[in-house]
Scaffold this motif. Structure first.
Motif, PDB file in Angstrom:
ATOM      1  N   ALA A  27       0.810  -1.231   0.000  1.00  0.00           N
ATOM      2  CA  ALA A  27       0.000   0.000   0.000  1.00  0.00           C
ATOM      3  C   ALA A  27       0.840   1.277   0.000  1.00  0.00           C
ATOM      4  O   ALA A  27       0.441   2.285  -0.596  1.00  0.00           O
ATOM      5  N   LEU A  28       1.996   1.251   0.663  1.00  0.00           N
ATOM      6  CA  LEU A  28       2.773   2.492   0.825  1.00  0.00           C
ATOM      7  C   LEU A  28       3.212   3.147  -0.490  1.00  0.00           C
ATOM      8  O   LEU A  28       3.187   4.377  -0.591  1.00  0.00           O
ATOM      9  N   MET A  77      -5.824  -4.256   9.292  1.00  0.00           N
ATOM     10  CA  MET A  77      -5.002  -3.534   8.317  1.00  0.00           C
ATOM     11  C   MET A  77      -5.716  -3.466   6.967  1.00  0.00           C
ATOM     12  O   MET A  77      -5.633  -2.454   6.264  1.00  0.00           O
ATOM     13  N   GLU A  78      -6.431  -4.544   6.642  1.00  0.00           N
ATOM     14  CA  GLU A  78      -7.169  -4.557   5.373  1.00  0.00           C
ATOM     15  C   GLU A  78      -8.153  -3.374   5.333  1.00  0.00           C
ATOM     16  O   GLU A  78      -8.239  -2.654   4.336  1.00  0.00           O
ATOM     17  N   LYS A  82      -8.007   0.052   3.037  1.00  0.00           N
ATOM     18  CA  LYS A  82      -9.176   0.399   2.231  1.00  0.00           C
ATOM     19  C   LYS A  82      -9.527   1.884   2.441  1.00  0.00           C
ATOM     20  O   LYS A  82      -9.825   2.599   1.495  1.00  0.00           O
ATOM     21  N   GLU A  83      -9.448   2.311   3.674  1.00  0.00           N
ATOM     22  CA  GLU A  83      -9.704   3.728   3.956  1.00  0.00           C
ATOM     23  C   GLU A  83      -8.635   4.611   3.324  1.00  0.00           C
ATOM     24  O   GLU A  83      -8.926   5.704   2.843  1.00  0.00           O
ATOM     25  N   GLY A  84      -7.409   4.130   3.314  1.00  0.00           N
ATOM     26  CA  GLY A  84      -6.319   4.861   2.661  1.00  0.00           C
ATOM     27  C   GLY A  84      -6.593   4.994   1.166  1.00  0.00           C
ATOM     28  O   GLY A  84      -6.368   6.045   0.576  1.00  0.00           O
ATOM     29  N   GLU A  85      -7.114   3.907   0.575  1.00  0.00           N
ATOM     30  CA  GLU A  85      -7.431   3.957  -0.859  1.00  0.00           C
ATOM     31  C   GLU A  85      -8.567   4.940  -1.133  1.00  0.00           C
ATOM     32  O   GLU A  85      -8.576   5.620  -2.161  1.00  0.00           O
ATOM     33  N   GLU A  86      -9.500   5.017  -0.181  1.00  0.00           N
ATOM     34  CA  GLU A  86     -10.573   6.009  -0.321  1.00  0.00           C
ATOM     35  C   GLU A  86      -9.980   7.413  -0.314  1.00  0.00           C
ATOM     36  O   GLU A  86     -10.376   8.261  -1.110  1.00  0.00           O
ATOM     37  N   ALA A  87      -9.008   7.641   0.579  1.00  0.00           N
ATOM     38  CA  ALA A  87      -8.355   8.961   0.646  1.00  0.00           C
ATOM     39  C   ALA A  87      -7.648   9.276  -0.675  1.00  0.00           C
ATOM     40  O   ALA A  87      -7.661  10.409  -1.147  1.00  0.00           O
ATOM     41  N   ILE A  88      -7.048   8.243  -1.281  1.00  0.00           N
ATOM     42  CA  ILE A  88      -6.358   8.436  -2.565  1.00  0.00           C
ATOM     43  C   ILE A  88      -7.366   8.805  -3.654  1.00  0.00           C
ATOM     44  O   ILE A  88      -7.099   9.668  -4.493  1.00  0.00           O
ATOM     45  N   GLN A  89      -8.524   8.154  -3.615  1.00  0.00           N
ATOM     46  CA  GLN A  89      -9.498   8.361  -4.696  1.00  0.00           C
ATOM     47  C   GLN A  89     -10.379   9.596  -4.531  1.00  0.00           C
ATOM     48  O   GLN A  89     -11.011  10.041  -5.482  1.00  0.00           O
ATOM     49  N   GLU A  90     -10.449  10.136  -3.334  1.00  0.00           N
ATOM     50  CA  GLU A  90     -11.270  11.335  -3.114  1.00  0.00           C
ATOM     51  C   GLU A  90     -10.836  12.453  -4.066  1.00  0.00           C
ATOM     52  O   GLU A  90      -9.696  12.482  -4.511  1.00  0.00           O
ATOM     53  N   LEU A 101      -4.324  11.858   3.389  1.00  0.00           N
ATOM     54  CA  LEU A 101      -3.383  10.730   3.358  1.00  0.00           C
ATOM     55  C   LEU A 101      -2.690  10.555   4.714  1.00  0.00           C
ATOM     56  O   LEU A 101      -2.516   9.430   5.191  1.00  0.00           O
ATOM     57  N   ILE A 102      -2.326  11.681   5.317  1.00  0.00           N
ATOM     58  CA  ILE A 102      -1.685  11.617   6.632  1.00  0.00           C
ATOM     59  C   ILE A 102      -2.656  11.025   7.657  1.00  0.00           C
ATOM     60  O   ILE A 102      -2.280  10.188   8.484  1.00  0.00           O
ATOM     61  N   GLY A 103      -3.917  11.443   7.571  1.00  0.00           N
ATOM     62  CA  GLY A 103      -4.929  10.899   8.495  1.00  0.00           C
ATOM     63  C   GLY A 103      -5.026   9.390   8.377  1.00  0.00           C
ATOM     64  O   GLY A 103      -5.082   8.674   9.389  1.00  0.00           O
ATOM     65  N   ALA A 104      -5.017   8.896   7.150  1.00  0.00           N
ATOM     66  CA  ALA A 104      -5.099   7.447   6.921  1.00  0.00           C
ATOM     67  C   ALA A 104      -3.828   6.757   7.419  1.00  0.00           C
ATOM     68  O   ALA A 104      -3.885   5.702   8.059  1.00  0.00           O
ATOM     69  N   ALA A 105      -2.667   7.363   7.141  1.00  0.00           N
ATOM     70  CA  ALA A 105      -1.393   6.743   7.519  1.00  0.00           C
ATOM     71  C   ALA A 105      -1.222   6.702   9.038  1.00  0.00           C
ATOM     72  O   ALA A 105      -0.678   5.743   9.588  1.00  0.00           O
ATOM     73  N   GLN A 106      -1.702   7.734   9.711  1.00  0.00           N
ATOM     74  CA  GLN A 106      -1.563   7.742  11.173  1.00  0.00           C
ATOM     75  C   GLN A 106      -2.479   6.711  11.825  1.00  0.00           C
ATOM     76  O   GLN A 106      -2.131   6.127  12.850  1.00  0.00           O
ATOM     77  N   ARG A 107      -3.623   6.443  11.198  1.00  0.00           N
ATOM     78  CA  ARG A 107      -4.473   5.355  11.702  1.00  0.00           C
ATOM     79  C   ARG A 107      -3.710   4.031  11.622  1.00  0.00           C
ATOM     80  O   ARG A 107      -3.757   3.215  12.521  1.00  0.00           O
ATOM     81  N   VAL A 108      -3.005   3.841  10.526  1.00  0.00           N
ATOM     82  CA  VAL A 108      -2.203   2.625  10.347  1.00  0.00           C
ATOM     83  C   VAL A 108      -1.136   2.530  11.445  1.00  0.00           C
ATOM     84  O   VAL A 108      -0.957   1.492  12.075  1.00  0.00           O
ATOM     85  N   GLU A 109      -0.426   3.641  11.663  1.00  0.00           N
ATOM     86  CA  GLU A 109       0.645   3.630  12.672  1.00  0.00           C
ATOM     87  C   GLU A 109       0.091   3.331  14.059  1.00  0.00           C
ATOM     88  O   GLU A 109       0.667   2.545  14.806  1.00  0.00           O
ATOM     89  N   HIS A 110      -1.024   3.930  14.394  1.00  0.00           N
ATOM     90  CA  HIS A 110      -1.595   3.690  15.729  1.00  0.00           C
ATOM     91  C   HIS A 110      -2.011   2.235  15.893  1.00  0.00           C
ATOM     92  O   HIS A 110      -1.840   1.647  16.964  1.00  0.00           O
ATOM     93  N   TYR A 111      -2.526   1.669  14.835  1.00  0.00           N
ATOM     94  CA  TYR A 111      -2.903   0.249  14.864  1.00  0.00           C
ATOM     95  C   TYR A 111      -1.662  -0.613  15.103  1.00  0.00           C
ATOM     96  O   TYR A 111      -1.665  -1.530  15.932  1.00  0.00           O
TER      97      TYR A 111
END
Ligand SMILES: [Fe+2]
Length: 185
Positions: A27-28, A77-78, A82-90, A101-111
């Motif tokens: 994804a990155l 993570m899946e 998916k939410e990251g892809e939504e951010a890309i497509q918005e 994108l940062i919002g999506a990536a920080q969710r990943v890091e916190h997870y």
């Protein structure tokens, strides 16, 4: 609870993390490609290299435990990807897209921070201190990435908040109260 059950849980947590990291490796590059800010692109590219290292560390632990890394798909993570892809497509552009994108990536890091914290604690309690310190190293890198994203977001948000509105020439209309009240540099 017998310790063999805890060991089984530890291995399960590691399998989940392994799946999570492998998904993130795929994804990155898409996140990096979608970013406008050079700093953000670089941060994603750098974290991609780190993430490959995280996969490798997990493989080493599996090898030492004589367990297979396969057999689990990390649903958390899946969903986050998916939410990251939504951010890309918005339809957002420029700094606003970067903020998404940062919002999506920080969710990943916190997870990942939560998952590595759990795995490290389990390793400690079952007496696998070497694996605990390997997991602690990755945990530290995830935390550093999260902090780096926070610092990039400060600049990106500022930029997103001052980007000129292209339609309807509403230049004199302030976009937010905070902008109007905080002295511009
Ligand atoms: Fe990672």
């Amino acid at each position: 609870m017998p310790q063999s059950d805890l060991r089984e849980l530890f291995v399960d947590e590691l399998k989940d993390l392994y799946s999570a990291e492998k998904q993130l490796v795929k994804a990155l590059p898409k996140m990096a490609k979608a970013a406008s800010s050079e700093e953000l692109k670089e941060a994603f590219a750098e974290h991609l290299e780190q993430t490959k290292g995280h996969v490798q560390r997990l493989e080493e632990i599996f090898q030492a435990l004589e367990e297979s890394p396969r057999g689990k798909k990390c649903a958390g993570m899946e969903g986050l990807i998916k939410e990251g892809e939504e951010a890309i497509q918005e339809d957002y552009e420029g700094a606003v897209k970067d903020a998404a994108l940062i919002g999506a990536a920080q969710r990943v890091e916190h997870y990942e921070i939560a998952a590595y914290g759990t795995a490290k604690a389990l390793a400690e309690v079952i007496g696998e201190s070497d694996h605990a310190s390997t997991l602690a190293e990755t945990l530290e890198e995830e935390k550093e990435t999260d902090e780096k994203l926070t610092s990039i977001s400060e600049q990106v948000n500022e930029e997103a908040n001052t980007e000129p509105e292209e339609e309807e020439g509403e230049e004199e209309k302030p976009k937010s109260r905070s902008k109007a009240s905080s002295g511009r540099r």
